[in-house]
Each structure stands twice: as structure tokens, then as C-alpha cells.
Design an enzyme around this catalytic site. Sequence first.
Site, PDB file in Angstrom:
ATOM      1  N   LYS A   1      25.571 -37.032  20.783  1.00 48.92           N
ATOM      2  CA  LYS A   1      26.985 -36.765  20.501  1.00 48.92           C
ATOM      3  C   LYS A   1      27.144 -36.657  18.997  1.00 48.92           C
ATOM      4  O   LYS A   1      27.090 -37.659  18.275  1.00 48.92           O
ATOM      5  CB  LYS A   1      27.870 -37.924  20.998  1.00 48.92           C
ATOM      6  CG  LYS A   1      29.353 -37.583  20.881  1.00 48.92           C
ATOM      7  CD  LYS A   1      30.234 -38.809  20.770  1.00 48.92           C
ATOM      8  CE  LYS A   1      30.541 -39.185  19.348  1.00 48.92           C
ATOM      9  NZ  LYS A   1      31.267 -38.185  18.549  1.00 48.92           N
TER      10      LYS A   1
ATOM     11  N   GLU B   1      32.689 -35.547  16.138  1.00 46.09           N
ATOM     12  CA  GLU B   1      33.597 -34.554  16.734  1.00 46.09           C
ATOM     13  C   GLU B   1      34.115 -33.559  15.703  1.00 46.09           C
ATOM     14  O   GLU B   1      34.550 -32.461  16.072  1.00 46.09           O
ATOM     15  CB  GLU B   1      34.773 -35.251  17.447  1.00 46.09           C
ATOM     16  CG  GLU B   1      35.581 -36.230  16.611  1.00 46.09           C
ATOM     17  CD  GLU B   1      35.006 -37.650  16.613  1.00 46.09           C
ATOM     18  OE1 GLU B   1      33.774 -37.806  16.576  1.00 46.09           O
ATOM     19  OE2 GLU B   1      35.806 -38.600  16.635  1.00 46.09           O
TER      20      GLU B   1
ATOM     21  N   GLY C   1      26.419 -44.235  11.526  1.00 43.23           N
ATOM     22  CA  GLY C   1      27.842 -44.101  11.218  1.00 43.23           C
ATOM     23  C   GLY C   1      28.339 -45.349  10.515  1.00 43.23           C
ATOM     24  O   GLY C   1      27.553 -46.078   9.889  1.00 43.23           O
ATOM     25  N   GLY C   2      29.616 -45.612  10.631  1.00 41.35           N
ATOM     26  CA  GLY C   2      30.223 -46.713   9.895  1.00 41.35           C
ATOM     27  C   GLY C   2      30.053 -48.060  10.593  1.00 41.35           C
ATOM     28  O   GLY C   2      29.726 -48.128  11.786  1.00 41.35           O
TER      29      GLY C   2
ATOM     30  N   GLY D   1      29.779 -48.943  14.557  1.00 34.51           N
ATOM     31  CA  GLY D   1      28.451 -49.482  14.896  1.00 34.51           C
ATOM     32  C   GLY D   1      28.562 -50.813  15.616  1.00 34.51           C
ATOM     33  O   GLY D   1      27.818 -51.084  16.575  1.00 34.51           O
TER      34      GLY D   1
ATOM     35  N   GLU E   1      22.192 -47.392  12.063  1.00 35.91           N
ATOM     36  CA  GLU E   1      22.082 -46.985  10.651  1.00 35.91           C
ATOM     37  C   GLU E   1      23.501 -46.923  10.126  1.00 35.91           C
ATOM     38  O   GLU E   1      24.241 -45.991  10.446  1.00 35.91           O
ATOM     39  CB  GLU E   1      21.430 -45.600  10.548  1.00 35.91           C
ATOM     40  CG  GLU E   1      19.973 -45.557  10.942  1.00 35.91           C
ATOM     41  CD  GLU E   1      19.074 -46.274   9.960  1.00 35.91           C
ATOM     42  OE1 GLU E   1      19.438 -46.389   8.780  1.00 35.91           O
ATOM     43  OE2 GLU E   1      18.008 -46.731  10.380  1.00 35.91           O
TER      44      GLU E   1
ATOM     45  N   CYS F   1      25.578 -42.160   2.508  1.00 34.80           N
ATOM     46  CA  CYS F   1      25.443 -43.591   2.815  1.00 34.80           C
ATOM     47  C   CYS F   1      24.787 -44.336   1.663  1.00 34.80           C
ATOM     48  O   CYS F   1      25.106 -45.487   1.397  1.00 34.80           O
ATOM     49  CB  CYS F   1      24.638 -43.774   4.091  1.00 34.80           C
ATOM     50  SG  CYS F   1      23.010 -42.992   4.040  1.00 34.80           S
TER      51      CYS F   1
ATOM     52  N   GLU G   1      32.867 -49.918   1.362  1.00 33.91           N
ATOM     53  CA  GLU G   1      32.330 -48.561   1.222  1.00 33.91           C
ATOM     54  C   GLU G   1      33.496 -47.574   1.135  1.00 33.91           C
ATOM     55  O   GLU G   1      34.275 -47.436   2.089  1.00 33.91           O
ATOM     56  CB  GLU G   1      31.446 -48.228   2.432  1.00 33.91           C
ATOM     57  CG  GLU G   1      30.727 -46.911   2.286  1.00 33.91           C
ATOM     58  CD  GLU G   1      29.942 -46.525   3.538  1.00 33.91           C
ATOM     59  OE1 GLU G   1      30.476 -46.681   4.651  1.00 33.91           O
ATOM     60  OE2 GLU G   1      28.806 -46.047   3.392  1.00 33.91           O
TER      61      GLU G   1
END
Length: 506
Positions: free
Chosen positions: A183, A186, A236-237, A241, A258, A297, A400
Site C-alpha cells: 500500500k 495514498e 512512515g511516521g 507506526g 522504519e 527521514c 520531527e
Amino acid sequence: MAESNELQARSTIHAGGEWRAAVSGATREILDPADALPFAVVAEGDDKDTDLAIAAARRAFDEGEWPRTPVGERAALLRRVADLLVRDREQLGLLESRDAGKTVEEGRVDIDCVADAFRYFADLVAGESPGRVVDAGSPDIHSVVVHEPIGVCSMITPWNYPLLQASWKIAPALAAGNTFVIKPSEITPMTTIALIELLVEAGLPAGVANIVTGPGHSVGARLSEHPDVDLVSFTGGLISGTKVAQAAAPTVKKVALELGGKNPNVVFADACATDEGFDTAVDQALNAAFIHSGQVCSAGARLIIEESVRDRFVAELARRAEKIRLGRGTEDGVECGPLVSEQQRAKVEMYVESALKEGAVLRSGGKRPAPSPQRPENGYFYEPTVLDHCHREMRVVREEVFGPVLTVETFRTEDEAVALANDTEYGLAGGVWTTDAGRARRVAGRLRHGTIWINDFHPYLPQAEWGGFGKSGVGRELGPAGLAEYRETKHVYQNLAPKPVRWFAG
Ligand SMILES: NC(=O)c1ccc[n+]([C@@H]2O[C@H](COP(=O)([O-])OP(=O)(O)OC[C@H]3O[C@@H](n4cnc5c(N)ncnc54)[C@H](O)[C@@H]3O)[C@@H](O)[C@H]2O)c1
Ligand SMILES: C[N+](C)(C)CC=O
């Protein structure tokens, strides 16, 4: 919106070898972040589409040929994919630019790295021995440890490096003999769809590679919780996560995460002692913070600099930051594209505002740039921003930002530099600039981050593991450990001369 009415919705869900629209018939417009106009319409899948794709991947794993295909043939297919990526480099680089807002040159570099990942994992599996024979202490025992594919893999990827992050999952998963459902984000699905088309062209059997385009709360959540999935690999974030790990827990599937980073770039005064050293350290600090508008990242978003050189360094950094050419990533001469979305720009603006309220001093940027022929008014542009006199209690230093914002903190001693650089809940990457080789090694050894660059910033290699300490994640991508994520380990113990044990007397 007139343009969007002319766009044809594409069938972008691939399950069991067929391209389909969403079961619900829903679609989503994909916007170009440089002008906020739609340039494609894709299927908006949900949990029903996800279930169909997982069922196809399950069948292909349990009954199909791929997990049992000789490793040399699997490696050959991966190399064909790499060749197809090179063939389509220009179109894919352009598509990545339109999707994620990066410059076309950045897009091309990404495609090269994607091809490298496919080649690396092909070579890695092709060169392996089939198992490790263990000395069981008896000539009558044959004991061997083998690695097998883990099964059906869910993969969930972010918008900043759409194809690169997908390839760091797909290449090792296929090399190891797994089937998968991916996936993409989006908002940036286009190049991942294109990669699935290339996998089909390269000859991958139906059902091995499946994609569901759609949002995280339905497709991503289902991919994480589904009992027929053996592993979920997420990039992702931190917030998403954590949700993935929670959703995966009841089925005790393997989870690889990650996540984000708040990465220090530590500059000692000795690195700036010569004009050449100073120029290099400034140039690389600029690159560390602002490439892809800081949406990386591992961005070196925290400059931690020795106090004695701060004023000169920051002045030069700010001067150069102001000269960065912002614009649509497909325009010649543009060095930085827009942020990916209005939401992302609003987040950046919130952090800059909060930093200024908390006492940071603005040295460059801090605002949206004026529109220009290269920068459409509706694009999500934001100027490269340098915030001086920051401290570790500020939100902008701790969280972040994921945008073109560089904070500056200072230190006087090596211990102070290390303490500052480690004072983060994350631990993804960090840089150290010094001409003292002993200090470089010492500091690198004390930093609690998954990648340390000494007198450099940003390079990554397919041969070297990538991943984070702390809340930057669990597990590793790339390198041998990046392949091991997609495998189960099995010990096969064979008794060549079986006899009764007689533990029980009766
Ligand atoms: N460590 C790395 O190598 C690495 C690489 C690239 C990006 N990142 C991180 O990614 C983040 C930026 O990407 P983003 O904004 O797309 O992240 P995000 O967490 O918002 O989304 C990532 C993916 O997760 C999906 N998702 C959202 N909610 C979900 C849920 N509840 N369950 C399952 N899936 C869900 C999204 O649809 C998307 O596909 C940054 O934090 C960045 O540091 C990390
Ligand atoms: C892993 N990397 C550096 C390619 C992209 C991070 O956002």
C-alpha cells in the site's frame, strides 16, 4: 478542476494478476504539489479490496511456484526488473517528481538507487550457501540451519521517497521467495503502480505482487491486522507506526518499522579551520537540511555547532539558504521543489511559529515565497528556514518537522556535543564534522543512531543496513539484515541412526 474532469480513473488495484477498480467504485485524484492540480485519478481501495489482495498473495504463497522457484531464477528476475527500471528511468523520474514534488534529477537518482537495490538483493541471494551445517557432536546426526521465506508480507510506504522505500521492501521480499501486498501512500501512489507493472513485465507469476491503493486507516490498518499476513513492514511516521504495531500484535506477526528521525549534524570548529573545510561543512549542512525541502527521514535538521564558529557558519548558511532556487521540480534550474501537501506546509508553519515564540532567532526563510513563473501560486512552497539560538526544550528541536527547517544549537566540549546529539527520542542518523580522526571515531562510537556519517551527510548503500535506534524503528532494511527480515529460520535435525530413547521405563 476542469482538468480533473478530463482525467480517466485508472484501475490501480492489482490482486491475483488482474488490475481492478475499487470494489466500492471510489476514486482519488492525485495532485501535483507544485500547483495543487490533479494529474491522475486512481482507485481508492478499502478493507474489502485489501482482503482480496491478501487472499491472492496467500494462494500464491501456499500453492504457487514462486516460494519454490530456484534462487538463481529469482535472482535473474530481479535483475530483469533492474534493467526495466533503467529503461524507464526518465519517465519514472518525471513521475516521481510530479507525485512527490521533488526535482526530476532527484527522481532520477531515486530510480538509480531502486535499480541498485534490486541488483544487490539478486546478487546477495544468488551468492548464498543453501544452509549452515551445525556440528551436532555425532556422526549419526545431520543438523542444518536453513532460511525460508516468511510468507505473505504487507508493505506500507510513505510519500517522500515512494519508489525507493517500496524497493527496499519488495526487492528483498521477492529475493527471499515471499508474496506481498503493498500500500503506497495514498497521495503518491504512481511510481509504485508503475513498479508492479514492471514486475509483471519481468515475468513474476500472478498473485506474487499485489497492490491496493487507498488510505492508511482502512487499507493500512487491514494489512496490519489481517491473520493471513505473516509480516508487516512499515515505513512512515511514529504515530502511524505505533498503530501498525498495535494492530499487528494480536496475530503475533513479525513487524518491521522504519520511522522518523530528528537527526543531529555535529560540527567541530577544527572542521572549519581552513576555507576549504569551512565551505565543505557549510555546503553539506545545507544539503543535509534542505534537500527535497527537508522531507527526508535522515535530514540533518539539527545543526549542533561548536560555539566559537557559530556566528560565521550560520551567517554563511543563511546566505546560501536564501539563494536556493525553489520551484516546480520539473523546471530547469530548480533546486528544491514544494512540500508535498497543504497539510505538510501547515505543519512546518506551526513549528516555525512555535520556535519564534519560544525565542528562536530567524536567520533565513520563515515564510512562503512569492509566486513566480517557476512557482505557481497554489503550489505548497516554503522557504528554506534557519532558526538560530535554539535549545533542546523547544518543540522544533525535539519533534520531527519534516520540512525545510534547520535549528542551530551550540556546544563547548565534546561531551556536551554528544549529550546534545543523543538527546532525542529518535535515533536514525547523524553526522560528525572534524579533522581529528580520533575524535571522529570516539564521537561516532558514542552516538545512539543507526547511521553515522563522518565528514559527510546522507549517503546510504544497499550493502549497508539502514534503520534506527529508539523510536526511529525496529529492524533494518538493506544489507544482509534487510534480507533476513523477510525470512524464517529453520533448524533441520536428522538422526541417521535412530534408536529408542528409553527415558520411560514402561
Ligand atoms: N526510517 C526511514 O527509512 C524512513 C524513510 C522515509 C520516511 N520515513 C518517515 O515517514 C514519515 C513521513 O511519511 P508519511 O507522512 O507518509 O507517514 P505516515 O505515517 O503518515 O504514512 C505512512 C504510510 O502509513 C499509512 N498509514 C497511515 N495511518 C495508518 C494506520 N493507522 N495503519 C496503517 N497504515 C497507516 C499511510 O497511508 C502511508 O501509506 C516521516 O516520519 C519520515 O521520517 C522514514
Ligand atoms: C531512507 N531515505 C534516506 C532514502 C529516505 C528517508 O526519508
